[in-house]
Scaffold this active site. Structure first.
Site, PDB file in Angstrom:
ATOM      1  N   GLY A   1       0.782  -1.223   0.000  1.00 52.44           N
ATOM      2  CA  GLY A   1       0.000   0.000   0.000  1.00 52.44           C
ATOM      3  C   GLY A   1       0.812   1.270   0.000  1.00 52.44           C
ATOM      4  O   GLY A   1       0.262   2.365   0.181  1.00 52.44           O
TER       5      GLY A   1
ATOM      6  N   ARG B   1      -9.600   3.977 -12.912  1.00 51.12           N
ATOM      7  CA  ARG B   1      -9.383   4.467 -11.546  1.00 51.12           C
ATOM      8  C   ARG B   1     -10.056   5.803 -11.272  1.00 51.12           C
ATOM      9  O   ARG B   1     -10.556   6.047 -10.177  1.00 51.12           O
ATOM     10  CB  ARG B   1      -7.880   4.574 -11.246  1.00 51.12           C
ATOM     11  CG  ARG B   1      -7.147   3.229 -11.214  1.00 51.12           C
ATOM     12  CD  ARG B   1      -5.686   3.393 -10.801  1.00 51.12           C
ATOM     13  NE  ARG B   1      -5.576   3.821  -9.413  1.00 51.12           N
ATOM     14  CZ  ARG B   1      -5.166   5.029  -9.052  1.00 51.12           C
ATOM     15  NH1 ARG B   1      -4.864   5.958  -9.958  1.00 51.12           N
ATOM     16  NH2 ARG B   1      -5.087   5.333  -7.766  1.00 51.12           N
TER      17      ARG B   1
ATOM     18  N   CYS C   1     -19.333   5.545 -24.306  1.00 54.54           N
ATOM     19  CA  CYS C   1     -20.688   6.089 -24.178  1.00 54.54           C
ATOM     20  C   CYS C   1     -21.074   6.119 -22.694  1.00 54.54           C
ATOM     21  O   CYS C   1     -21.900   5.335 -22.227  1.00 54.54           O
ATOM     22  CB  CYS C   1     -21.665   5.242 -24.986  1.00 54.54           C
ATOM     23  SG  CYS C   1     -23.291   5.991 -25.160  1.00 54.54           S
TER      24      CYS C   1
END
Length: 471
Positions: free
Chosen positions: A287, A369, A400
């Site tokens: 992380g 993201r 779209c």
């Protein structure tokens, strides 16, 4: 915090809109990023190590991005091999005396596995597919750790057959499942128990993984983790060697790790007192954050490593325990900064009083993201330099979908035009690995660059590939 705001949820920061600004019709209580003085500079904490400009164009690994676009097409993922390898070496040096395992979920392909192997790192996989990629190029199984909250019997059996070094247990069901599989094969795998420590990481809720109300791990506070220890120790087929914790992603300091380590030390003492067992390993997960914009911190990994070692030594000394072997699992921090995505501009549409919409030939299918949790990015015109006045822009894709946004609010040159190349930095992690075929767009190719040369490491998809599985 809802998705669709004009601030970065990666940074968890808010912008207050000043009165009188021409963009005052934007969402209330928010404003665009600070207007930059230079739209051509490649900030070294954001862009790959070898990124620079030559003749106005961006080069990466000594290769002109215009040549890359011409040879491989766009969108295109570009990975700076030397950047990735140097970060592997930095982590190994910083965590000397411990283990560094690359978190394959950030981005995995055969060539990246070879780099990880060459640089002496271990590898974390969380599915049978990721394990297959690693094994296909002969990565040493003893340096592989298998993760996952719902490993199938087939995945566990394959891991046992391959002889993976560690399996991280995530549930009571998995203890029984793995024990039975190990008994059938006559092996005794080394296992760690994933502990949910209750630490609230300062990050977006979708990438915070140590609070109790989520799918990963066994709760420390409820006693589930202690019960998992008992169940594992009752099975002679399993060898418990340590505890695992992962507090979340995009973490830039050691505060959360310190809280998690203290809580894990309490459990280690309980294990010693109840079972007479001193566990030799402690895996604090990964992380570790990176910089996506100039407003982001770019943590010094040596400072982080020294801090983690000090924390573990201190909490173990206070608990009267020997210091276990420390393992960390960086993914984004190794592959993220070395990746850049190239796009070609298709249309430039001014929405008066708000911003200019810059449409590129990719979008949420190659980088979800931004839509998923409001991630922020830095972009530059890569095919030339520009001295034009900046315009507030939103870089959007061709899907779209109104949420198809690559960079939500960014300053780009006012002379931007169709055919220009845009480069978006720090896309090495969680872009290609989360890519989709939404609207039947083929997934882009991945190209590695080094020493003035490029080579294809993941072939881009074609329409033929999209139709191949259909009957």
């Amino acid at each position: 915090m809802g998705i669709g705001r004009s601030y970065s949820l990666d940074r968890v920061s808010r912008f207050v809109h000043p009165a009188g600004d021409r963009h005052a019709e934007m969402l209330p209580q928010e404003r665009p990023p600070r207007r930059p003085s230079d739209l051509n500079t490649l900030h070294p904490t954001i862009w790959p190590t070898t990124a620079s400009r030559s003749g106005g164009a961006v080069t990466i690994g000594g290769v002109d991005v215009r040549d890359l676009a011409k040879q491989y097409g766009t969108p295109l993922y570009v990975v700076d091999e030397e950047d990735v390898r140097s970060r592997c070496r930095d982590f190994r040096a910083a965590f000397g005396g411990g283990d560094v395992h690359y978190a394959g979920k950030a981005f995995l392909c055969k060539e990246v596995v070879r780099w990880i192997d060459d640089e002496g790192l271990g590898l974390d996989v969380c599915s049978g597919g990721e394990l297959a990629v690693a094994l296909s190029v002969g990565f040493p199984a003893a340096r592989i750790t298998l993760h996952g909250n719902n490993k199938s019997p087939a995945e566990l059996d394959r891991a046992l057959a391959a002889g993976v070094g560690r399996i991280v247990i995530d549930s009571f069901e998995e203890i029984a499942r793995l024990g039975a599989a190990a008994a059938r094969r006559g092996v005794r795998p080394k296992v760690l128990i994933r502990v949910t420590t209750g630490v609230e990481a300062h990050t977006h809720e979708f990438i915070a993984t140590a609070h109790d109300d989520q799918k990963f791990g066994l709760s420390l506070g409820s006693g589930a983790a202690a019960e998992a220890v008992r169940r594992v120790l009752e099975l002679p087929q399993l060898q418990l060697v340590g505890l695992h914790s992962h507090i979340g992603s995009q973490i830039v300091d050691t505060a959360g790790f310190e809280v998690a380590a203290r809580r894990l030390a309490v459990l280690l003492v309980e294990i010693k007192d109840e079972h007479g067992l001193v566990l030799p390993e402690l895996d604090l997960g990964g992380g570790f954050g990176i910089a996506y914009t100039e407003a982001d911190e770019a943590p010094d990994i040596k400072v982080i490593a020294d801090g983690l070692r000090e924390i573990v030594a201190k909490v173990c000394a206070n608990a009267g325990l020997p210091v276990p072997r420390l393992t960390v699992e960086p993914g984004r921090a190794i592959i993220g900064p070395g990746g850049v995505t190239l796009y070609e501009v298709g249309t430039v549409k001014d929405v008066e009083g708000l911003r200019t919409y810059v449409s590129v030939d990719g979008g949420m299918s190659d980088n979800v993201r931004t839509a998923l949790y409001g991630a922020d990015y830095t972009a530059r015109v890569a095919s030339r330099v520009s001295e034009a006045a900046p315009m507030l822009s939103r870089i959007v894709g061709k899907h779209c979908e109104s949420g198809d946004i690559v960079v939500r609010d960014h300053w780009l040159p006012g002379d931007l035009a169709a055919g220009d190349l845009l480069a978006v930095a720090a896309t090495g992690a969680y872009c290609r690995s989360l890519a989709s075929n939404y609207n039947y767009l083929p997934k882009p190719a991945v190209v590695a660059v080094k020493d003035g040369a490029s080579r294809l490491i993941v072939r881009g998809e074609t329409e033929e590939d999209l139709l191949r599985g259909q009957l």
